[in-house]
Design a protein around this motif. Sequence first.
Motif, mmCIF file in Angstrom:
data_model
loop_
_atom_site.group_PDB
_atom_site.id
_atom_site.type_symbol
_atom_site.label_atom_id
_atom_site.label_comp_id
_atom_site.label_asym_id
_atom_site.label_seq_id
_atom_site.Cartn_x
_atom_site.Cartn_y
_atom_site.Cartn_z
ATOM 1 N N MET A 160 0.846 -1.192 0.000
ATOM 2 C CA MET A 160 0.000 0.000 0.000
ATOM 3 C C MET A 160 0.880 1.241 0.000
ATOM 4 S SD MET A 160 -3.192 -0.111 -0.161
ATOM 5 C CE MET A 160 -4.606 0.344 0.725
ATOM 6 N N LYS A 209 -3.217 3.337 -2.371
ATOM 7 C CA LYS A 209 -3.346 2.462 -3.540
ATOM 8 C C LYS A 209 -2.536 1.197 -3.313
ATOM 9 C CE LYS A 209 -3.005 2.028 -8.425
ATOM 10 N NZ LYS A 209 -2.736 2.520 -9.694
ATOM 11 N N TYR A 218 -0.367 -1.798 -4.678
ATOM 12 C CA TYR A 218 0.503 -2.143 -5.806
ATOM 13 C C TYR A 218 0.884 -3.620 -5.707
ATOM 14 C CZ TYR A 218 0.923 2.809 -6.852
ATOM 15 O OH TYR A 218 0.643 4.110 -7.187
ATOM 16 N N THR A 234 4.730 4.951 -10.114
ATOM 17 C CA THR A 234 3.507 5.063 -9.329
ATOM 18 C C THR A 234 2.773 6.341 -9.735
ATOM 19 O OG1 THR A 234 4.503 6.344 -7.521
ATOM 20 C CG2 THR A 234 4.612 3.915 -7.368
ATOM 21 N N GLU A 235 1.580 6.531 -9.197
ATOM 22 C CA GLU A 235 0.804 7.739 -9.487
ATOM 23 C C GLU A 235 1.528 8.999 -9.024
ATOM 24 O OE1 GLU A 235 -3.088 7.274 -7.849
ATOM 25 O OE2 GLU A 235 -3.653 5.761 -9.326
#
Length: 111
Positions: free
Chosen positions: A37, A41, A43, A51-52
């Motif tokens: 986490m 989010k 993964y 990542t974002e």
Amino acid sequence: MKSFLAFLVAMSIIVTLGDAYCFSKLNKPEEANKGCMLDGKLYPFGEISRTENCFRCSCSRDAMRCCSLFHTPIGYDKENCKVVFNTKSCDYDVVLKSDPLKECTVYSRVG
């Protein structure tokens, strides 16, 4: 001359090791079977290329290890320019305060 060469070798090693902001986050035991986490989010286990929030990460059962894909500008005209994060390129743009469409010259960055 030998000491100067040794100094150059040492500095090149330091520069290569210090090129990005990195961190580790231990997984909670109840999340260890699902993945890692980060910022709300989940993964999957393995390598995450982006990542974002613009980090390159590695997710394992014990922890998530991430390094930034961006470098923060520190040497620029702070009086006339401002820093804006570009989520598409995962980097900071330095633009004129008076005209954000024009880029400013950046002299140095840190990771």
